[in-house]
Design a protein around this motif. Structure first.
Motif, PDB file in Angstrom:
ATOM      1  N   ASP B  27       0.829  -1.215   0.000  1.00 35.31           N
ATOM      2  CA  ASP B  27       0.000   0.000   0.000  1.00 35.31           C
ATOM      3  C   ASP B  27       0.858   1.257   0.000  1.00 35.31           C
ATOM      4  O   ASP B  27       0.492   2.260  -0.611  1.00 35.31           O
ATOM      5  CB  ASP B  27      -0.952  -0.015   1.203  1.00 35.31           C
ATOM      6  CG  ASP B  27      -2.091  -1.014   1.013  1.00 35.31           C
ATOM      7  OD1 ASP B  27      -2.349  -1.401  -0.143  1.00 35.31           O
ATOM      8  OD2 ASP B  27      -2.715  -1.415   2.013  1.00 35.31           O
ATOM      9  N   ARG B  30       1.968   1.780  -3.639  1.00 35.15           N
ATOM     10  CA  ARG B  30       0.894   2.146  -4.565  1.00 35.15           C
ATOM     11  C   ARG B  30       0.210   3.460  -4.195  1.00 35.15           C
ATOM     12  O   ARG B  30      -0.016   4.304  -5.055  1.00 35.15           O
ATOM     13  CB  ARG B  30      -0.167   1.033  -4.604  1.00 35.15           C
ATOM     14  CG  ARG B  30       0.305  -0.247  -5.277  1.00 35.15           C
ATOM     15  CD  ARG B  30      -0.823  -1.285  -5.321  1.00 35.15           C
ATOM     16  NE  ARG B  30      -1.993  -0.732  -5.974  1.00 35.15           N
ATOM     17  CZ  ARG B  30      -2.162  -0.693  -7.295  1.00 35.15           C
ATOM     18  NH1 ARG B  30      -1.263  -1.229  -8.094  1.00 35.15           N
ATOM     19  NH2 ARG B  30      -3.251  -0.158  -7.808  1.00 35.15           N
ATOM     20  N   GLU B  31      -0.126   3.608  -2.896  1.00 35.70           N
ATOM     21  CA  GLU B  31      -0.988   4.720  -2.499  1.00 35.70           C
ATOM     22  C   GLU B  31      -0.208   5.977  -2.127  1.00 35.70           C
ATOM     23  O   GLU B  31      -0.717   7.072  -2.274  1.00 35.70           O
ATOM     24  CB  GLU B  31      -1.884   4.292  -1.317  1.00 35.70           C
ATOM     25  CG  GLU B  31      -2.645   2.977  -1.520  1.00 35.70           C
ATOM     26  CD  GLU B  31      -3.627   3.036  -2.685  1.00 35.70           C
ATOM     27  OE1 GLU B  31      -4.085   4.143  -3.029  1.00 35.70           O
ATOM     28  OE2 GLU B  31      -3.919   1.966  -3.261  1.00 35.70           O
ATOM     29  N   ASP B  34       2.862   6.338  -5.519  1.00 34.99           N
ATOM     30  CA  ASP B  34       2.361   6.232  -6.904  1.00 34.99           C
ATOM     31  C   ASP B  34       3.145   5.233  -7.739  1.00 34.99           C
ATOM     32  O   ASP B  34       3.253   5.377  -8.960  1.00 34.99           O
ATOM     33  CB  ASP B  34       2.353   7.603  -7.596  1.00 34.99           C
ATOM     34  CG  ASP B  34       1.287   8.515  -6.998  1.00 34.99           C
ATOM     35  OD1 ASP B  34       0.263   7.973  -6.530  1.00 34.99           O
ATOM     36  OD2 ASP B  34       1.498   9.737  -6.971  1.00 34.99           O
ATOM     37  N   THR B  36       2.479   2.221  -8.987  1.00 40.46           N
ATOM     38  CA  THR B  36       1.339   1.315  -9.118  1.00 40.46           C
ATOM     39  C   THR B  36       1.640   0.114 -10.007  1.00 40.46           C
ATOM     40  O   THR B  36       0.751  -0.665 -10.321  1.00 40.46           O
ATOM     41  CB  THR B  36       0.125   2.072  -9.682  1.00 40.46           C
ATOM     42  OG1 THR B  36       0.538   2.733 -10.888  1.00 40.46           O
ATOM     43  CG2 THR B  36      -0.374   3.106  -8.694  1.00 40.46           C
ATOM     44  N   LYS B  39       1.217  -4.843  -8.187  1.00 43.71           N
ATOM     45  CA  LYS B  39      -0.238  -5.016  -8.177  1.00 43.71           C
ATOM     46  C   LYS B  39      -0.756  -5.625  -6.883  1.00 43.71           C
ATOM     47  O   LYS B  39      -0.076  -6.426  -6.247  1.00 43.71           O
ATOM     48  CB  LYS B  39      -0.666  -5.915  -9.349  1.00 43.71           C
ATOM     49  CG  LYS B  39      -0.301  -5.375 -10.720  1.00 43.71           C
ATOM     50  CD  LYS B  39      -0.863  -3.986 -10.973  1.00 43.71           C
ATOM     51  CE  LYS B  39      -0.489  -3.469 -12.359  1.00 43.71           C
ATOM     52  NZ  LYS B  39      -0.608  -2.006 -12.445  1.00 43.71           N
ATOM     53  N   LYS B  40      -1.984  -5.219  -6.534  1.00 42.95           N
ATOM     54  CA  LYS B  40      -2.686  -5.840  -5.412  1.00 42.95           C
ATOM     55  C   LYS B  40      -3.677  -6.840  -5.975  1.00 42.95           C
ATOM     56  O   LYS B  40      -4.681  -6.468  -6.569  1.00 42.95           O
ATOM     57  CB  LYS B  40      -3.404  -4.791  -4.570  1.00 42.95           C
ATOM     58  CG  LYS B  40      -4.052  -5.386  -3.327  1.00 42.95           C
ATOM     59  CD  LYS B  40      -4.891  -4.375  -2.554  1.00 42.95           C
ATOM     60  CE  LYS B  40      -4.054  -3.600  -1.551  1.00 42.95           C
ATOM     61  NZ  LYS B  40      -4.907  -2.932  -0.518  1.00 42.95           N
ATOM     62  N   CYS B  50       1.961  -8.991  -5.986  1.00 43.75           N
ATOM     63  CA  CYS B  50       2.613  -7.886  -5.265  1.00 43.75           C
ATOM     64  C   CYS B  50       4.101  -8.133  -5.044  1.00 43.75           C
ATOM     65  O   CYS B  50       4.736  -7.421  -4.263  1.00 43.75           O
ATOM     66  CB  CYS B  50       1.938  -7.709  -3.917  1.00 43.75           C
ATOM     67  SG  CYS B  50       2.239  -9.093  -2.810  1.00 43.75           S
TER      68      CYS B  50
END
Lengths: 352, 165
Positions: B27, B30-31, B34, B36, B39-40, B50
């Motif tokens: 997280d 990704r969050e 950035d 991304t 992958k989740k 991930c």
């Protein structure tokens, strides 16, 4: 995930003091704990991160010929330690048959012993589970239970212990080294995990704050290196828990069995040492009839806990297969599919 | 719980961050950063989407608390190519159709990098399949993935020999 305090103690005594407080949980590799926390199955108020505690990530040869494996040694590092794999091949094979390469890079020796059952009702917080909520009942009894225990279960809990690693360890008389508020003590792995009885929420011999610091193998454990196998039946080829598994180790001289070790996985709430079967093997001729007799002895007390009577016969057959494979000799190189009964020729496809 | 300060080196760049202790490495990437590309998928350590390298080893970033990896060196899919030049593993996945929808591909490639550096599989397709069994591909591009890994290993070995010479 519920909020928690995060503590990273610098020493073992600090860790023990922090973890002795109610609501605490140790974090090492995190591969099981974080999964449980995400699902709301466990919600610790305080995480005590032990992943950097000094001196717990070593593999040490002891003067008496034994081995001491630090609790923070990663599963992959242990399995790929050449000297370790040579001396204890069935332990390396079991390690590499478990989980995935990513998980084995993170998961630790101590954490493997403490991983929780994969009973789906334990994981489903909407279901009754005596292990999760004492006295709540057991939804697995009368539920979807074809993979549940056939040995040592009670009406309170029919879950199994999921570890592969622990199965050859218990066969080799491994000892768990624990440090707690009262100092350091040793508990045999055979006595470390508890059967459910009326208290399935109590799974092992640890008291609050107790920290596994190492697992020891006695000198004799290395004497089986030439004839030892771990075999594991899975519902898919790889990356799956055992339906049933067996660790078998022999010392054979002149066709007679001079020493024998046998343990089963996937059958009970603990790695299951089959001492009655070892007694059948000891001094007997090393042949299929003896192995079948040992298998019968190993499963003599088994009973289905639900729709899983097939596991008893499956366990008998994997015992015979594991003993036969052990007698044939430890393979020079670990098979492409570790512990798979379907893989025999190196490099060949398992399904060819 | 208040946020805790951590330092991470991600794809060669040092980041000083304040993180809630509940935040996973996945997280965070990704969050917050950035990144991304990682992958989740299942978020429970079962699918491998991930996968990243932490201090050179492949792990599931969904089962790693960022705070516990304070000081670590992280490599994600964004750090694999050299500018516009694809890494041999990336090029081989394209050449051999080692994907269809592409969602699992960053994890497959990071896992392949881990597999190659571990050096346990060699050129045995069965050992490669077993070594990548922690990466699920719902499009079932496994045939192409194994071919890609074999070719990438060969390319890397060739360039190693050139470097050594």
């Amino acid at each position: 995930m519920r909020d928690f305090d995060y503590i990273r103690p610098a020493t073992i005594p600090d860790a023990i003091a922090a973890a002795a407080e109610p609501g605490s949980a140790y974090l090492a590799g995190g591969t099981n704990l974080l999964d449980l926390m995400k699902g709301g199955i466990t919600s610790p108020e305080r995480i005590v991160d032990i992943s950097r505690l000094p001196e717990l990530n070593r593999i040490e040869r002891l003067e008496d010929g034994g081995l001491r494996i630090g609790a923070l040694v990663r599963n992959a590092d242990l399995a790929h330690d050449a000297a370790f794999a040579k001396a204890y091949p069935m332990v390396a094979e079991a390690l590499l048959s478990g989980a995935s390469a990513q998980l084995r890079n993170a998961a630790t020796v101590g954490g493997n012993l403490l991983q929780r059952t994969r009973c789906s009702y334990f994981y489903d917080t909407a279901s009754a589970c005596n292990k999760r909520v004492s006295g709540a009942g057991c939804a697995a009894l009368g539920g979807e239970n074809r993979l549940h225990a056939v040995l040592g279960w009670s009406d309170a809990c029919i879950a199994t212990h999921p570890s592969d690693f622990c199965v050859p360890l218990v066969a080799l008389d491994a000892v768990v080294e624990i440090e707690g508020k009262q100092g350091r003590r040793h508990v045999t792995l055979a006595e470390f995990h508890l059967l459910p009885g009326e208290t399935p929420q109590r799974e092992n011999a640890l008291e609050p704050g107790d920290l596994i610091v190492a697992v020891r193998l006695p000198a004799e454990a290395a004497s089986f290196a030439a004839n030892a196998r771990y075999l594991k039946i899975r519902e898919r080829t790889s990356y799956a828990f055992a339906v049933v598994s067996a660790a078998a180790a022999l010392v054979v001289d002149g066709g007679k069995i001079r020493a024998a070790r046998l343990a089963l996985g996937g059958v009970a709430a603990k790695p299951w040492r089959a001492r009655a079967a070892e007694a059948v093997l000891l001094g007997a001729d090393a042949n299929e009839a003896t192995f079948a007799g040992a298998a019968d002895a190993a499963l003599a007390d088994a009973s289905p806990s639900g729709d899983n009577a097939f596991k008893i016969e499956l366990a008998r057959r994997i015992v015979v297969r594991a003993l036969t494979s052990a007698q044939a000799g430890t393979p020079e190189r670990l098979p492409a599919l570790p512990a798979s009964p379907f893989s025999s020729i190196p490099g060949a496809r398992h399904d060819a | 719980m208040t946020s805790l300060p951590i330092t991470l080196t991600i794809n060669g760049h040092r980041h000083e961050l304040e993180v809630d202790p509940r935040v996973t490495l996945l997280d965070l990437l990704r969050e917050r950063l950035d990144l991304t590309g990682t992958k989740k998928g299942c978020d429970r350590g079962q699918c491998g989407a991930c996968t990243v390298l932490v201090d050179g080893k492949r792990i599931n970033s969904c089962l790693a608390l960022a705070v516990s990896h304070d000081g670590a060196n992280v490599l994600t899919i964004e750090g694999v190519a050299r500018g516009e030049e694809l890494h041999p593993v990336q090029a081989a996945f394209i050449a051999h159709d080692g994907f269809q929808c592409g969602f699992c591909t960053p994890g497959q490639i990071m896992s392949t990098l881990g597999l190659i550096s571990e050096g346990q599989a060699g050129d045995d397709p069965e050992r490669i399949r077993e070594g990548l069994s922690g990466n699920i591909c719902r499009c079932a591009a496994y045939g192409g993935i194994v071919e890609a890994v074999l070719e990438a290993q060969e390319q890397l070995a060739k360039s190693d020999r050139r470097t050594a010479a």
